[in-house]
Design an enzyme around this catalytic site. Structure first.
Site, PDB file in Angstrom:
ATOM      1  N   GLU A 193       0.807  -1.219   0.000  1.00 12.06           N
ATOM      2  CA  GLU A 193       0.000   0.000   0.000  1.00 12.06           C
ATOM      3  C   GLU A 193       0.845   1.276   0.000  1.00 12.06           C
ATOM      4  O   GLU A 193       0.683   2.149   0.871  1.00 12.06           O
ATOM      5  CB  GLU A 193      -0.963   0.007   1.190  1.00 12.06           C
ATOM      6  N   GLU A 402      -5.505  -8.363   0.178  1.00 11.34           N
ATOM      7  CA  GLU A 402      -6.323  -8.000   1.332  1.00 11.34           C
ATOM      8  C   GLU A 402      -7.752  -7.777   0.879  1.00 11.34           C
ATOM      9  O   GLU A 402      -8.003  -7.056  -0.085  1.00 11.34           O
ATOM     10  CB  GLU A 402      -5.826  -6.725   2.025  1.00 11.34           C
TER      11      GLU A 402
END
Length: 511
Positions: A193, A402
């Site tokens: 991320e 995720e």
């Protein structure tokens, strides 16, 4: 009043997401409907589960510093789930479920305590033992090298990701990991991320390393520059990623036969209205969130609109750098949870001083109308993201690293909303595969109730409840763990539950 930060928007979105669940059309499916080489797993990250923060030579990371200064509501990962001592028990729980893969991150400051220099024998031993334990149970390790936890020593020494020195240090760290673990690890993601990390850490200042400047960041901003540092940190992340990929390909890949990529966070952005302005704003939002990293990796340059709106504040790649960055991936990791509406806010371009959000000239959330905010947690959002990546970026290989349902952390093992979420999103994934998406794996977030970046231990995503009050930190499988296990072991699922509504809006064209 400053505009809301990306992380503030994320907090709002997750809070709303906790109470909304959507399903597909209730179709039945099973593990057998997916390709045999498709991988299903679950994941965690080092700081969120390991604990043992001051044991066996580990030194603080910027995440330690952040939490000890009161971040995440005063909670810390000092003990977390004590995975460092209980990894064998945890791997057995993975085997009980039938997990095919487990994604975890390596703590840079556990492996190389000063960020550079000697490797810690104890840190090396832990990750070797974890990897070997996974393989002994037939579970494929997927490893992230960096997840928000830069060694504090490097932050103190030269400022971490805002300095170009980080490229060399990260590459040396990656080299240690490839050399020591690459004979058994086939899937590497360099940075997890980076879009969230750059914005939260260097624009809003509400995540580590808490750099920002008024009026964009937190009220108590004491260091940083919200107008320039998010772009600078992201630029160095891309250069460090590309450097690690080139090292891996030149030195290790042929022998180890592994794969390497980068993992981004992705909303599905939806126009707030049918207006042309909101449609254009939605594309800008995609360019600023996804294109920020994928355009350089696929095309060798930042999106045109980012360069135009940020001007000289966003670094430029040299021809040599562009050549190194372009194509520097074997796969793209995607973390996805929800959709978000986007409205046009072109008036921001008239501001003399702008940050990332102002540069994007969009309004992902109107803070004056939070009560009417609509953030849909519905399975077509994952389909939409995968369709976008297929049509805009040439259908790269994807791992969904995720995807999960936020709930309050409590001892109830009846997490039915999470079951409904997983059931729906996996069906949505199947639909995407049938439409030609080159997605190769799906990982639930998270395997355990872990320390969460935004609120410590107040919320959870885990398949397993962890009793933080128990000296042994006993784990208890939730309903979601049993459901996932049934699915992985071949049971047909897909309830078609009544009373849960899926709302699918008209999506903006990806062309």
């Amino acid at each position: 009043m400053s505009s809301p930060s990306f992380l503030q928007l994320l907090v709002v979105s997750l809070a709303i997401a906790g109470g909304i669940v959507g399903v597909c059309n209730g179709g039945k499916y099973s593990r057998d409907d997916f390709p045999t080489n498709f991988i299903f797993g679950s994941g965690t990250s080092a700081y969120q589960v390991e604990g043992a923060a001051m044991e066996d030579g580990r030194t603080p990371s910027i995440w330690d510093t952040f939490t000890h200064a009161g971040g995440a509501g005063g909670a810390t990962g000092d003990i977390a789930c004590d995975h460092y001592h209980k990894y064998k028990e945890d791997v057995q729980l993975m085997a009980n479920i039938g997990l095919e893969a487990y994604r975890f991150s390596i703590s840079w400051s556990r492996l190389i305590p000063n960020g550079r220099g000697p490797v810690s024998p104890k840190g090396l031993q832990f990750y070797n033992s974890l990897i070997n334990e996974l393989l002994s149970h037939g579970i494929q390790p997927h490893v992230a090298l960096f997840n928000f936890d830069l060694p504090q020593a490097l932050e103190d020494k030269y400022g971490g990701w805002i300095r170009r020195k980080i490229v060399k240090d990260f590459t040396v760290y990656a080299d240690v990991c490839f050399r020591e673990f690459g004979d058994r690890v086939q899937y590497w993601s360099t940075v997890n991320e980076p879009n969230v990390y750059a914005l939260g850490g260097y624009d809003a200042g509400d995540t580590p390393p808490q750099r920002c400047s008024p009026p964009f960041g937190k009220v108590n901003c004491t260091r940083g520059n919200s107008s320039t540092e998010p772009y600078l940190a992201a630029h160095h992340i891309l250069l460090a990623h590309a450097s690690a990929v080139r090292l891996y390909r030149e030195k290790y890949q042929e022998k180890q036969r592994g794969f390497i990529g980068l993992c981004i966070y992705a909303f599905l952005y939806i126009p707030l209205t049918d207006s042309k302005e909101d449609a254009l704003a939605t594309q800008r939002a995609n360019d600023f969130l996804i294109g920020w990293f994928l355009d350089p990796l696929v095309f060798g340059e930042y999106p045109r609109i980012m360069k135009e709106n940020a001007g000289s504040r966003i670094p430029r790649f040299t021809k040599a750098e562009s050549k190194i960055v372009k194509g520097a991936f074997d796969f793209i990791g995607v973390n996805h949870y929800m959709a978000m509406h986007v409205g046009d806010n072109s008036s921001n371009m008239a501001l003399e001083h702008r940050d990332y959000l102002a540069d994007s000239a969009t309004t992902p959330v109107d803070t004056k109308r939070l009560m009417s905010l609509e953030v849909f947690i519905t399975p077509w959002t994952l389909e939409g993201v995968l369709k976008y990546l297929k049509e805009v970026y040439g259908n790269p290989p994807i791992f969904i690293y995720e995807n999960g349902q936020r709930m309050l952390h409590n001892s109830s093992l009846e997490d039915t909303p999470r079951v409904k979420y997983m059931e729906a999103y996996i069906e949505g994934l199947l639909n995407a595969l049938r439409s030609g998406s080159d997605t190769r794996g799906y990982f639930t977030w998270s395997f355990l109730d872990a320390f969460e970046l935004l609120d410590g231990y107040k919320s959870s995503y885990g398949l397993h409840y962890v009793d933080m009050e128990d000296p042994e930190m006993k784990r208890y499988p939730k309903l979601s763990a049993h459901w996932y296990s049934d699915f992985l072991k071949g049971k047909t699922v897909g309830s078609g539950s009544k009373g849960l509504v899926s709302v699918t809006p008209k999506l903006v064209s990806f062309q």
